[in-house]
Motif scaffolding. Structure first.
Motif, PDB file in Angstrom:
ATOM      1  N   ASP A 123       0.820  -1.216   0.000  1.00 23.97           N
ATOM      2  CA  ASP A 123       0.000   0.000   0.000  1.00 23.97           C
ATOM      3  C   ASP A 123       0.853   1.265   0.000  1.00 23.97           C
ATOM      4  N   HIS A 124       2.003   1.200   0.638  1.00 21.36           N
ATOM      5  CA  HIS A 124       2.860   2.393   0.721  1.00 21.36           C
ATOM      6  C   HIS A 124       3.576   2.696  -0.595  1.00 21.36           C
ATOM      7  N   TYR A 125       4.139   1.661  -1.221  1.00 23.83           N
ATOM      8  CA  TYR A 125       4.976   1.878  -2.398  1.00 23.83           C
ATOM      9  C   TYR A 125       4.293   1.616  -3.741  1.00 23.83           C
ATOM     10  N   LEU A 126       3.281   0.749  -3.776  1.00 23.91           N
ATOM     11  CA  LEU A 126       2.731   0.326  -5.057  1.00 23.91           C
ATOM     12  C   LEU A 126       1.302   0.801  -5.308  1.00 23.91           C
ATOM     13  N   THR A 127       0.405   0.528  -4.352  1.00 19.37           N
ATOM     14  CA  THR A 127      -1.001   0.868  -4.545  1.00 19.37           C
ATOM     15  C   THR A 127      -1.163   2.377  -4.607  1.00 19.37           C
ATOM     16  N   GLY A 128      -1.776   2.844  -5.673  1.00 19.32           N
ATOM     17  CA  GLY A 128      -1.970   4.274  -5.872  1.00 19.32           C
ATOM     18  C   GLY A 128      -0.773   4.955  -6.520  1.00 19.32           C
ATOM     19  N   VAL A 129       0.350   4.231  -6.627  1.00 13.10           N
ATOM     20  CA  VAL A 129       1.542   4.779  -7.266  1.00 13.10           C
ATOM     21  C   VAL A 129       1.761   4.092  -8.620  1.00 13.10           C
ATOM     22  N   ILE A 130       1.831   2.761  -8.603  1.00 11.30           N
ATOM     23  CA  ILE A 130       2.047   1.977  -9.816  1.00 11.30           C
ATOM     24  C   ILE A 130       0.713   1.678 -10.513  1.00 11.30           C
ATOM     25  N   TYR A 131      -0.315   1.446  -9.731  1.00 13.78           N
ATOM     26  CA  TYR A 131      -1.651   1.154 -10.246  1.00 13.78           C
ATOM     27  C   TYR A 131      -2.675   1.819  -9.324  1.00 13.78           C
ATOM     28  N   PRO A 132      -3.872   2.090  -9.822  1.00 17.24           N
ATOM     29  CA  PRO A 132      -4.897   2.745  -8.991  1.00 17.24           C
ATOM     30  C   PRO A 132      -5.268   1.897  -7.771  1.00 17.24           C
ATOM     31  N   ALA A 133      -5.547   2.560  -6.673  1.00 16.95           N
ATOM     32  CA  ALA A 133      -5.859   1.867  -5.424  1.00 16.95           C
ATOM     33  C   ALA A 133      -7.055   0.927  -5.558  1.00 16.95           C
ATOM     34  N   ASP A 134      -7.997   1.277  -6.386  1.00 19.07           N
ATOM     35  CA  ASP A 134      -9.185   0.442  -6.549  1.00 19.07           C
ATOM     36  C   ASP A 134      -8.897  -0.852  -7.309  1.00 19.07           C
ATOM     37  N   ASP A 135      -7.739  -0.966  -7.908  1.00 20.04           N
ATOM     38  CA  ASP A 135      -7.412  -2.118  -8.751  1.00 20.04           C
ATOM     39  C   ASP A 135      -6.501  -3.137  -8.080  1.00 20.04           C
ATOM     40  N   LEU A 136      -6.350  -3.075  -6.763  1.00 21.28           N
ATOM     41  CA  LEU A 136      -5.431  -3.982  -6.073  1.00 21.28           C
ATOM     42  C   LEU A 136      -5.768  -5.446  -6.348  1.00 21.28           C
ATOM     43  N   ARG A 137      -7.015  -5.857  -6.173  1.00 23.15           N
ATOM     44  CA  ARG A 137      -7.391  -7.260  -6.397  1.00 23.15           C
ATOM     45  C   ARG A 137      -7.209  -7.658  -7.860  1.00 23.15           C
ATOM     46  N   LEU A 138      -7.495  -6.747  -8.763  1.00 15.82           N
ATOM     47  CA  LEU A 138      -7.305  -7.024 -10.184  1.00 15.82           C
ATOM     48  C   LEU A 138      -5.820  -7.271 -10.491  1.00 15.82           C
ATOM     49  N   VAL A 139      -4.959  -6.447  -9.923  1.00 17.63           N
ATOM     50  CA  VAL A 139      -3.516  -6.609 -10.127  1.00 17.63           C
ATOM     51  C   VAL A 139      -3.045  -7.923  -9.512  1.00 17.63           C
ATOM     52  N   GLN A 140      -3.504  -8.239  -8.300  1.00 14.78           N
ATOM     53  CA  GLN A 140      -3.108  -9.495  -7.664  1.00 14.78           C
ATOM     54  C   GLN A 140      -3.566 -10.690  -8.493  1.00 14.78           C
ATOM     55  N   THR A 141      -4.785 -10.624  -9.004  1.00 14.75           N
ATOM     56  CA  THR A 141      -5.301 -11.698  -9.844  1.00 14.75           C
ATOM     57  C   THR A 141      -4.482 -11.810 -11.132  1.00 14.75           C
ATOM     58  N   GLY A 142      -4.165 -10.676 -11.739  1.00 10.67           N
ATOM     59  CA  GLY A 142      -3.357 -10.673 -12.958  1.00 10.67           C
ATOM     60  C   GLY A 142      -1.991 -11.285 -12.731  1.00 10.67           C
ATOM     61  N   VAL A 143      -1.356 -10.949 -11.626  1.00 13.37           N
ATOM     62  CA  VAL A 143      -0.046 -11.535 -11.314  1.00 13.37           C
ATOM     63  C   VAL A 143      -0.195 -13.039 -11.117  1.00 13.37           C
ATOM     64  N   GLY A 144      -1.245 -13.452 -10.423  1.00 14.09           N
ATOM     65  CA  GLY A 144      -1.490 -14.884 -10.231  1.00 14.09           C
ATOM     66  C   GLY A 144      -1.666 -15.617 -11.548  1.00 14.09           C
ATOM     67  N   VAL A 145      -2.405 -15.020 -12.471  1.00 13.62           N
ATOM     68  CA  VAL A 145      -2.612 -15.632 -13.789  1.00 13.62           C
ATOM     69  C   VAL A 145      -1.286 -15.733 -14.539  1.00 13.62           C
ATOM     70  N   VAL A 146      -0.490 -14.690 -14.489  1.00 12.19           N
ATOM     71  CA  VAL A 146       0.816 -14.700 -15.168  1.00 12.19           C
ATOM     72  C   VAL A 146       1.704 -15.800 -14.580  1.00 12.19           C
ATOM     73  N   VAL A 147       1.712 -15.936 -13.265  1.00 16.95           N
ATOM     74  CA  VAL A 147       2.526 -16.966 -12.616  1.00 16.95           C
ATOM     75  C   VAL A 147       2.076 -18.353 -13.058  1.00 16.95           C
ATOM     76  N   VAL A 148       0.772 -18.609 -13.018  1.00 14.90           N
ATOM     77  CA  VAL A 148       0.268 -19.931 -13.403  1.00 14.90           C
ATOM     78  C   VAL A 148       0.565 -20.217 -14.881  1.00 14.90           C
ATOM     79  N   LEU A 149       0.390 -19.222 -15.736  1.00 14.62           N
ATOM     80  CA  LEU A 149       0.713 -19.420 -17.157  1.00 14.62           C
ATOM     81  C   LEU A 149       2.197 -19.719 -17.357  1.00 14.62           C
TER      82      LEU A 149
END
Length: 127
Positions: free
Chosen positions: A80-106
């Protein structure tokens, strides 16, 4: 000065850890034995996200910064301090986590395909 270096080193290691969660599966394409390290790191990252634990690196960074006379991280923690709201919008945290999970599984699926192809190629050259 030493405490500030400890805080900075913990922050950098934390960034590297999160980056490794996201791309470690791709690294395993080149060095397949690193898959097991990546699996452990990815499962640990998943557990922290699901359970809501505070990563020990956050505690180390806070300790170093506070002893250096700086402000520690907010209670929400490193992401929350370094990434959320800085790298991606705060409202998109779960979307980003899901996207990273999908990339890892792929990346793991492709690793399985590559491993199977390598094993076939080795078995045909051995005969």
């Amino acid at each position: 000065m030493v405490y500030r270096l400890i805080g900075d080193a913990a922050m950098l290691f934390h960034f590297a850890f999160i980056l490794y969660i996201a791309v470690g599966g791709f690294i395993a394409w080149r060095w397949p034995r690193t898959f097991w390290i990546h699996l452990g790191v990815a499962l640990y990252g998943l557990a922290i996200s699901i359970v809501g634990w505070t990563c020990p690196l956050t505690h180390v960074e806070n300790w170093g910064r506070e002893n250096a006379g700086q402000a520690g991280l907010a209670e929400e923690g490193f992401i929350d301090h370094y990434l959320t709201g800085v790298i991606y919008p705060a409202d998109d945290l779960r979307l980003v986590q899901t996207g990273v999970g999908v990339v890892v599984v792929l990346s793991w699926i492709v690793l399985a395909v590559l491993t199977r192809r390598r094993a076939r190629a080795e078995s045909t050259t051995a005969t």
